[in-house]
Design a protein around this motif. Structure first.
Motif, PDB file in Angstrom:
ATOM      1  N   PHE A 112       0.917  -1.208  -0.071  1.00 56.23           N
ATOM      2  CA  PHE A 112      -0.036   0.022  -0.063  1.00 56.23           C
ATOM      3  C   PHE A 112       0.795   1.252   0.021  1.00 56.23           C
ATOM      4  O   PHE A 112       0.551   2.047  -0.651  1.00 56.23           O
ATOM      5  CB  PHE A 112      -1.024  -0.213   1.225  1.00 56.23           C
ATOM      6  CG  PHE A 112      -2.335  -0.920   1.288  1.00 56.23           C
ATOM      7  CD1 PHE A 112      -3.032  -0.813   0.262  1.00 56.23           C
ATOM      8  CD2 PHE A 112      -2.193  -2.106   2.124  1.00 56.23           C
ATOM      9  CE1 PHE A 112      -4.040  -1.506   0.015  1.00 56.23           C
ATOM     10  CE2 PHE A 112      -3.191  -2.993   1.907  1.00 56.23           C
ATOM     11  CZ  PHE A 112      -4.022  -2.806   0.749  1.00 56.23           C
ATOM     12  N   PHE A 113       2.007   1.290   0.849  1.00 57.26           N
ATOM     13  CA  PHE A 113       2.746   2.371   0.863  1.00 57.26           C
ATOM     14  C   PHE A 113       3.544   2.706  -0.513  1.00 57.26           C
ATOM     15  O   PHE A 113       3.673   3.716  -1.099  1.00 57.26           O
ATOM     16  CB  PHE A 113       3.986   2.284   1.871  1.00 57.26           C
ATOM     17  CG  PHE A 113       3.518   2.524   3.496  1.00 57.26           C
ATOM     18  CD1 PHE A 113       2.640   3.476   3.731  1.00 57.26           C
ATOM     19  CD2 PHE A 113       3.386   1.277   4.237  1.00 57.26           C
ATOM     20  CE1 PHE A 113       2.115   3.519   5.132  1.00 57.26           C
ATOM     21  CE2 PHE A 113       2.758   1.642   5.477  1.00 57.26           C
ATOM     22  CZ  PHE A 113       2.321   2.736   6.064  1.00 57.26           C
ATOM     23  N   LEU A 114       3.826   1.476  -1.104  1.00 58.10           N
ATOM     24  CA  LEU A 114       4.540   1.611  -2.687  1.00 58.10           C
ATOM     25  C   LEU A 114       3.365   2.241  -3.414  1.00 58.10           C
ATOM     26  O   LEU A 114       4.011   2.901  -4.468  1.00 58.10           O
ATOM     27  CB  LEU A 114       5.159  -0.090  -2.860  1.00 58.10           C
ATOM     28  CG  LEU A 114       6.479  -0.297  -2.336  1.00 58.10           C
ATOM     29  CD1 LEU A 114       6.712  -1.680  -2.930  1.00 58.10           C
ATOM     30  CD2 LEU A 114       7.558   0.624  -3.009  1.00 58.10           C
ATOM     31  N   LEU A 115       2.240   1.745  -3.402  1.00 57.63           N
ATOM     32  CA  LEU A 115       1.582   2.204  -4.329  1.00 57.63           C
ATOM     33  C   LEU A 115       1.403   3.805  -4.294  1.00 57.63           C
ATOM     34  O   LEU A 115       1.045   4.513  -5.295  1.00 57.63           O
ATOM     35  CB  LEU A 115       0.067   1.733  -4.085  1.00 57.63           C
ATOM     36  CG  LEU A 115       0.043   0.244  -4.797  1.00 57.63           C
ATOM     37  CD1 LEU A 115      -1.329  -0.548  -4.496  1.00 57.63           C
ATOM     38  CD2 LEU A 115       0.449   0.097  -6.201  1.00 57.63           C
ATOM     39  N   CYS A 141      14.425   7.995  -4.585  1.00 56.32           N
ATOM     40  CA  CYS A 141      13.700   6.682  -4.730  1.00 56.32           C
ATOM     41  C   CYS A 141      14.067   5.641  -3.897  1.00 56.32           C
ATOM     42  O   CYS A 141      13.247   4.805  -3.253  1.00 56.32           O
ATOM     43  CB  CYS A 141      13.978   6.152  -6.405  1.00 56.32           C
ATOM     44  SG  CYS A 141      13.321   7.246  -7.537  1.00 56.32           S
ATOM     45  N   LEU A 142      15.551   5.605  -3.525  1.00 58.54           N
ATOM     46  CA  LEU A 142      15.748   4.587  -2.544  1.00 58.54           C
ATOM     47  C   LEU A 142      15.159   5.117  -1.212  1.00 58.54           C
ATOM     48  O   LEU A 142      14.896   4.007  -0.384  1.00 58.54           O
ATOM     49  CB  LEU A 142      17.474   4.738  -2.560  1.00 58.54           C
ATOM     50  CG  LEU A 142      18.129   3.908  -3.491  1.00 58.54           C
ATOM     51  CD1 LEU A 142      19.780   4.316  -3.297  1.00 58.54           C
ATOM     52  CD2 LEU A 142      17.813   2.317  -3.381  1.00 58.54           C
ATOM     53  N   ARG A 143      15.256   6.173  -0.710  1.00 57.09           N
ATOM     54  CA  ARG A 143      14.646   6.674   0.496  1.00 57.09           C
ATOM     55  C   ARG A 143      13.175   6.199   0.576  1.00 57.09           C
ATOM     56  O   ARG A 143      12.813   5.916   1.625  1.00 57.09           O
ATOM     57  CB  ARG A 143      14.920   8.117   0.945  1.00 57.09           C
ATOM     58  CG  ARG A 143      16.513   8.553   1.045  1.00 57.09           C
ATOM     59  CD  ARG A 143      16.581   9.889   1.867  1.00 57.09           C
ATOM     60  NE  ARG A 143      16.241  10.947   0.680  1.00 57.09           N
ATOM     61  CZ  ARG A 143      17.192  11.288   0.004  1.00 57.09           C
ATOM     62  NH1 ARG A 143      18.353  11.201  -0.214  1.00 57.09           N
ATOM     63  NH2 ARG A 143      16.676  12.257  -0.848  1.00 57.09           N
ATOM     64  N   LEU A 144      12.636   6.522  -0.495  1.00 57.72           N
ATOM     65  CA  LEU A 144      11.020   6.343  -0.570  1.00 57.72           C
ATOM     66  C   LEU A 144      10.852   4.892  -0.285  1.00 57.72           C
ATOM     67  O   LEU A 144      10.126   4.205   0.366  1.00 57.72           O
ATOM     68  CB  LEU A 144      10.377   6.612  -1.703  1.00 57.72           C
ATOM     69  CG  LEU A 144      10.070   8.344  -1.928  1.00 57.72           C
ATOM     70  CD1 LEU A 144       9.791   8.723  -3.240  1.00 57.72           C
ATOM     71  CD2 LEU A 144       9.192   8.737  -0.767  1.00 57.72           C
ATOM     72  N   ALA A 145      11.495   3.905  -1.229  1.00 56.58           N
ATOM     73  CA  ALA A 145      11.233   2.468  -1.195  1.00 56.58           C
ATOM     74  C   ALA A 145      11.854   1.954   0.346  1.00 56.58           C
ATOM     75  O   ALA A 145      11.082   1.081   0.937  1.00 56.58           O
ATOM     76  CB  ALA A 145      12.304   1.932  -2.184  1.00 56.58           C
ATOM     77  N   SER A 146      12.763   2.719   0.964  1.00 51.96           N
ATOM     78  CA  SER A 146      13.127   2.313   2.255  1.00 51.96           C
ATOM     79  C   SER A 146      12.291   2.374   3.391  1.00 51.96           C
ATOM     80  O   SER A 146      11.934   1.860   4.110  1.00 51.96           O
ATOM     81  CB  SER A 146      14.645   2.731   2.484  1.00 51.96           C
ATOM     82  OG  SER A 146      15.664   2.422   1.718  1.00 51.96           O
ATOM     83  N   ALA A 147      11.542   3.738   3.079  1.00 50.00           N
ATOM     84  CA  ALA A 147      10.509   4.319   4.127  1.00 50.00           C
ATOM     85  C   ALA A 147       9.454   3.198   3.973  1.00 50.00           C
ATOM     86  O   ALA A 147       8.787   3.008   5.096  1.00 50.00           O
ATOM     87  CB  ALA A 147      10.187   5.787   3.855  1.00 50.00           C
ATOM     88  N   CYS A 148       8.988   2.603   2.900  1.00 50.05           N
ATOM     89  CA  CYS A 148       7.794   2.123   2.729  1.00 50.05           C
ATOM     90  C   CYS A 148       8.269   0.735   3.287  1.00 50.05           C
ATOM     91  O   CYS A 148       6.946   0.123   3.828  1.00 50.05           O
ATOM     92  CB  CYS A 148       7.425   1.863   1.009  1.00 50.05           C
ATOM     93  SG  CYS A 148       6.876   3.294   0.094  1.00 50.05           S
TER      94      CYS A 148
END
Length: 311
Positions: A112-115, A141-148
């Motif tokens: 859900f966070f990734l979407l 992008c790496l920070r967003l993916a890690s946060a998700c």
């Protein structure tokens, strides 16, 4: 007394989807085919994105992470379900149940966070195309993916710890897997706090990304409507169509199931929703993103041509 009972719980029994042997064999064949298609389809997406330099963009980076999450989600429940279709006694050890619930809940939350992150990516691509690569740089992008992933794992850890510290008076789970709401029903103490935490978790995991998606697409639609040429509008909408299809499936079903009071969802509904997320969605995601995406189809053709040349 409750805590004493809990110490004796060494395994749980799962009722599964059916008690009829013929039905179980048919379901085994069906879900085995869907499982293989899911794993192969998502692996193909990851491999194509890795091998083809034209797919080394933020959108496909997030898509590869989504495919990885889908593989983990499916593997957390489906292999065991397939084994149980052909087993007379459908049992799962206590610690395996804990691990299964943790992984499935973590991967579901992460998706859900990734979407939501992918919706932001599409917003930048459509509304700020000239600054897209500057804004959506590799570090972000790496920070967003890690946060998700961190948010999904943290939410799952909190829910899993709260559920499995409860005393259980029953060991028969009316489900095909150790699903959160089904396991909660086994407790012999008041679970009001758990219901509140499920509601809060549902809001944070489902509604917040959904709000981000709605916000992003409101701006995307407004930007597309300002494009004068019909060809330009179709091209702009085409970059979002696959993501919008997946978002509609995932968020629609989740809001219907988990944003209602816990007591109002039946075991049958929970099984169908769990099947949707564990089997159907991971299988459809690579099909939606490949069949509706010329870049992915082009990458597949180029990869096949390279393989033929190497032979």
């Amino acid at each position: 007394m409750g805590k004493k009972n809990q110490t004796w719980v060494s395994e749980f029994l799962l009722l599964g989807l059916s008690t009829d042997w013929g039905t179980q064999v048919s379901l085994f064949v069906l879900f085995l085919a869907m499982y293989l298609l899911t794993v192969l389809g998502n692996l193909l997406i990851i491999i194509l994105i890795k091998l083809d330099s034209k797919l080394h963009t933020p959108m496909y980076f997030f898509l590869s992470i989504l495919s990885f999450v889908d593989i983990c989600y499916t593997n957390s429940t489906v292999p065991q379900m397939l084994v149980h279709f052909l087993s007379a006694r459908k049992s799962i050890p206590f610690h395996s149940c804990v691990l299964q619930l943790y992984i499935s809940l973590a991967m579901g939350s992460t998706e859900f966070f990734l979407l939501g992150a992918m919706a932001y990516d599409r917003y930048v691509a459509v509304c700020h195309p000239l600054h897209y690569m500057v804004i959506m740089h590799g570090g972000l992008c790496l920070r967003l993916a890690s946060a998700c992933l961190t948010a999904g794992l943290s939410n799952s850890l909190m829910q899993t710890l709260m559920i499995f510290q409860l005393p259980f008076c029953r060991t028969v789970i009316n489900h095909f897997a150790c699903e959160m709401l089904a396991v909660l029903r086994l407790s012999c103490v008041d679970i009001s706090l758990n219901k509140v935490m499920v509601a809060i978790s549902g809001f944070l995991v489902i509604m917040l990304p959904c709000i981000l998606v709605l916000f992003s697409y409101a701006h995307i639609v407004a930007a597309i409507l300002r494009i004068r040429s019909s060809q330009g509008r179709r091209k702009a909408f085409g970059t979002c169509a696959s993501h919008l299809t997946v978002v509609s499936m995932c968020f629609g079903t989740a809001i219907f199931t988990y944003m209602r009071p816990v007591g109002r969802s039946s075991a049958g509904q929970e099984k169908m929703v769990a099947l949707f997320y564990a089997v159907v969605t991971p299988m459809l995601n690579p099909l939606i993103y490949s069949l509706r995406n010329n870049d992915v189809i082009g990458a597949l053709k180029r990869t096949l041509e390279k393989l033929k040349e190497n032979k």
